[in-house]
Design a protein around this motif. Structure first.
Motif, PDB file in Angstrom:
ATOM      1  N   GLY A 168       0.819  -1.203   0.000  1.00 28.62           N
ATOM      2  CA  GLY A 168       0.000   0.000   0.000  1.00 28.62           C
ATOM      3  C   GLY A 168       0.854   1.255   0.000  1.00 28.62           C
ATOM      4  O   GLY A 168       0.592   2.207  -0.757  1.00 28.62           O
ATOM      5  N   ASP A 169       1.901   1.278   0.834  1.00 35.35           N
ATOM      6  CA  ASP A 169       2.804   2.432   0.882  1.00 35.35           C
ATOM      7  C   ASP A 169       3.539   2.613  -0.445  1.00 35.35           C
ATOM      8  O   ASP A 169       3.757   3.749  -0.906  1.00 35.35           O
ATOM      9  N   GLN A 170       3.923   1.501  -1.064  1.00 34.58           N
ATOM     10  CA  GLN A 170       4.628   1.584  -2.345  1.00 34.58           C
ATOM     11  C   GLN A 170       3.718   2.175  -3.428  1.00 34.58           C
ATOM     12  O   GLN A 170       4.156   3.005  -4.233  1.00 34.58           O
ATOM     13  N   ILE A 171       2.455   1.755  -3.433  1.00 27.12           N
ATOM     14  CA  ILE A 171       1.505   2.292  -4.415  1.00 27.12           C
ATOM     15  C   ILE A 171       1.308   3.785  -4.204  1.00 27.12           C
ATOM     16  O   ILE A 171       1.328   4.582  -5.155  1.00 27.12           O
ATOM     17  N   ASN A 172       1.130   4.195  -2.950  1.00 23.83           N
ATOM     18  CA  ASN A 172       0.935   5.617  -2.648  1.00 23.83           C
ATOM     19  C   ASN A 172       2.145   6.441  -3.071  1.00 23.83           C
ATOM     20  O   ASN A 172       2.005   7.533  -3.629  1.00 23.83           O
ATOM     21  N   THR A 173       3.341   5.924  -2.801  1.00 24.66           N
ATOM     22  CA  THR A 173       4.563   6.644  -3.165  1.00 24.66           C
ATOM     23  C   THR A 173       4.671   6.816  -4.671  1.00 24.66           C
ATOM     24  O   THR A 173       5.002   7.906  -5.165  1.00 24.66           O
ATOM     25  N   GLN A 174       4.396   5.758  -5.416  1.00 26.63           N
ATOM     26  CA  GLN A 174       4.488   5.834  -6.876  1.00 26.63           C
ATOM     27  C   GLN A 174       3.450   6.799  -7.453  1.00 26.63           C
ATOM     28  O   GLN A 174       3.735   7.550  -8.387  1.00 26.63           O
ATOM     29  N   LEU A 175       2.241   6.779  -6.898  1.00 24.98           N
ATOM     30  CA  LEU A 175       1.185   7.644  -7.409  1.00 24.98           C
ATOM     31  C   LEU A 175       1.462   9.117  -7.130  1.00 24.98           C
ATOM     32  O   LEU A 175       1.158   9.979  -7.958  1.00 24.98           O
ATOM     33  N   ASN A 176       2.018   9.399  -5.971  1.00 28.72           N
ATOM     34  CA  ASN A 176       2.192  10.785  -5.540  1.00 28.72           C
ATOM     35  C   ASN A 176       3.544  11.389  -5.923  1.00 28.72           C
ATOM     36  O   ASN A 176       3.761  12.590  -5.737  1.00 28.72           O
ATOM     37  N   ASN A 177       4.450  10.554  -6.448  1.00 25.88           N
ATOM     38  CA  ASN A 177       5.781  11.057  -6.789  1.00 25.88           C
ATOM     39  C   ASN A 177       6.169  10.810  -8.243  1.00 25.88           C
ATOM     40  O   ASN A 177       7.337  10.935  -8.606  1.00 25.88           O
ATOM     41  N   SER A 178       5.216  10.426  -9.047  1.00 27.80           N
ATOM     42  CA  SER A 178       5.502  10.210 -10.465  1.00 27.80           C
ATOM     43  C   SER A 178       4.227  10.420 -11.261  1.00 27.80           C
ATOM     44  O   SER A 178       3.131  10.538 -10.707  1.00 27.80           O
ATOM     45  N   ASN A 179       4.384  10.477 -12.568  1.00 29.78           N
ATOM     46  CA  ASN A 179       3.232  10.641 -13.453  1.00 29.78           C
ATOM     47  C   ASN A 179       2.699   9.299 -13.940  1.00 29.78           C
ATOM     48  O   ASN A 179       1.825   9.255 -14.804  1.00 29.78           O
ATOM     49  N   GLN A 180       3.248   8.218 -13.391  1.00 32.90           N
ATOM     50  CA  GLN A 180       2.846   6.876 -13.816  1.00 32.90           C
ATOM     51  C   GLN A 180       1.532   6.490 -13.137  1.00 32.90           C
ATOM     52  O   GLN A 180       1.418   6.508 -11.915  1.00 32.90           O
ATOM     53  N   GLY A 181       0.537   6.199 -13.945  1.00 29.75           N
ATOM     54  CA  GLY A 181      -0.751   5.791 -13.399  1.00 29.75           C
ATOM     55  C   GLY A 181      -0.731   4.339 -12.937  1.00 29.75           C
ATOM     56  O   GLY A 181       0.268   3.626 -13.087  1.00 29.75           O
ATOM     57  N   MET A 182      -1.865   3.900 -12.380  1.00 30.60           N
ATOM     58  CA  MET A 182      -1.924   2.553 -11.831  1.00 30.60           C
ATOM     59  C   MET A 182      -3.362   2.045 -11.838  1.00 30.60           C
ATOM     60  O   MET A 182      -4.315   2.826 -11.708  1.00 30.60           O
ATOM     61  N   THR A 183      -3.504   0.732 -12.014  1.00 37.38           N
ATOM     62  CA  THR A 183      -4.809   0.083 -11.962  1.00 37.38           C
ATOM     63  C   THR A 183      -4.743  -1.052 -10.950  1.00 37.38           C
ATOM     64  O   THR A 183      -3.812  -1.861 -10.983  1.00 37.38           O
ATOM     65  N   VAL A 184      -5.731  -1.112 -10.059  1.00 40.57           N
ATOM     66  CA  VAL A 184      -5.751  -2.130  -9.008  1.00 40.57           C
ATOM     67  C   VAL A 184      -7.029  -2.954  -9.134  1.00 40.57           C
ATOM     68  O   VAL A 184      -8.134  -2.400  -9.214  1.00 40.57           O
ATOM     69  N   PHE A 185      -6.867  -4.279  -9.169  1.00 43.89           N
ATOM     70  CA  PHE A 185      -8.003  -5.193  -9.099  1.00 43.89           C
ATOM     71  C   PHE A 185      -8.151  -5.605  -7.627  1.00 43.89           C
ATOM     72  O   PHE A 185      -7.251  -6.232  -7.065  1.00 43.89           O
ATOM     73  N   ALA A 186      -9.265  -5.223  -7.015  1.00 42.79           N
ATOM     74  CA  ALA A 186      -9.447  -5.386  -5.575  1.00 42.79           C
ATOM     75  C   ALA A 186     -10.424  -6.522  -5.252  1.00 42.79           C
ATOM     76  O   ALA A 186     -11.631  -6.375  -5.474  1.00 42.79           O
TER      77      ALA A 186
END
Length: 250
Positions: free
Chosen positions: A65-83
């Protein structure tokens, strides 16, 4: 005769201003409070949606979860999560999660994360296999295939098949989709290929001495060889005797 009250222009202006202030106050009181601003937080999004307690716990334990938050808030790379929902985890065989090592749990969760922002329409045209944060998309590793049937989006891992049942969150950089089964990768839950059958032993060619039992010191082989020599010697004597008899007759 009573004098008729005629409000002055100043009085009319003050009355109008008071009416406007009352309406404005009522409107502001009825308006909803603005959503709190701040960095994107995947666990808070899931907490707000509800029914994702197990997924949230795993994200915290593995720190994904922390890794996802860091990537989202510190880069322009988007993300898709299947929950997967709590019911999806409850449907697993008892002990499934406990049987995994810490690294395997990380790989399992990474298999639910695509390092690109995908809208629902993009999911319907994406190229397969879809690459996740788990890495290798080989057929026996972490392949994820997304197909469509009408407006329904289907997700297949080679172990389980499920559908995207709901869009939980989307903001242009993060998309979270609900799935009703845990996405089990082939690398961790696939059936191992059976070992190849051993080749049959080649039969030995039959020979004169094949049926003779052998001993550790090779005596049987020597006896058999002696028997052959002795037989040849007897045949030689017989031929010699016949020749000698013929000479006497002459």
């Amino acid at each position: 005769m009573a004098t008729k009250f005629r409000p002055s222009p100043t009085f009319k202006f003050l009355a109008l201003l008071l009416t406007i202030l009352q309406c404005t106050t009522t409107t502001l009181a009825q308006a909803p409070a603005p959503a709190p601003s701040g960095p994107t937080n995947i666990t808070k999004i899931l907490e707000k949606a509800g029914q994702f307690t197990t997924l949230i716990r795993l994200m915290k334990v593995t720190q994904l979860g922390d890794q996802i938050n860091t990537q989202l808030n510190n880069s322009n790379q988007g993300m898709t999560v299947f929950a997967p929902t709590d019911n999806a985890f409850s449907s697993l065989k008892p002990g499934t999660l406990n049987s995994l090592s810490d690294q395997q749990k990380v790989s399992l969760l990474q298999f639910h994360v695509v390092p690109n922002y995908l809208t629902n329409s993009q999911l319907q045209t994406v190229s397969n296999p879809l690459r996740t944060q788990a890495g290798d998309t080989a057929s026996n590793k972490f392949p994820l295939n997304v197909t469509t049937s009408g407006n329904q989006v289907n997700v297949s891992t080679g172990v389980v098949d499920t559908t995207v049942s709901n869009s939980i969150y989307t903001d242009g950089s993060l998309a979270v989709y609900q799935v009703d089964k845990v996405l089990l990768p082939m690398s961790l839950f696939g059936t191992a290929s059976p070992a190849p059958a051993p080749e049959p032993e080649k039969k030995k060619k039959s020979g004169a001495l094949d049926d003779v039992p052998a001993t550790d010191d090779g005596s049987a082989s020597a006896d058999a060889s002696g028997a052959v020599v002795y037989g040849s010697y007897l045949r030689g004597l017989s031929v010699g005797a016949v020749a000698f008899a013929t000479m006497l007759c002459l």
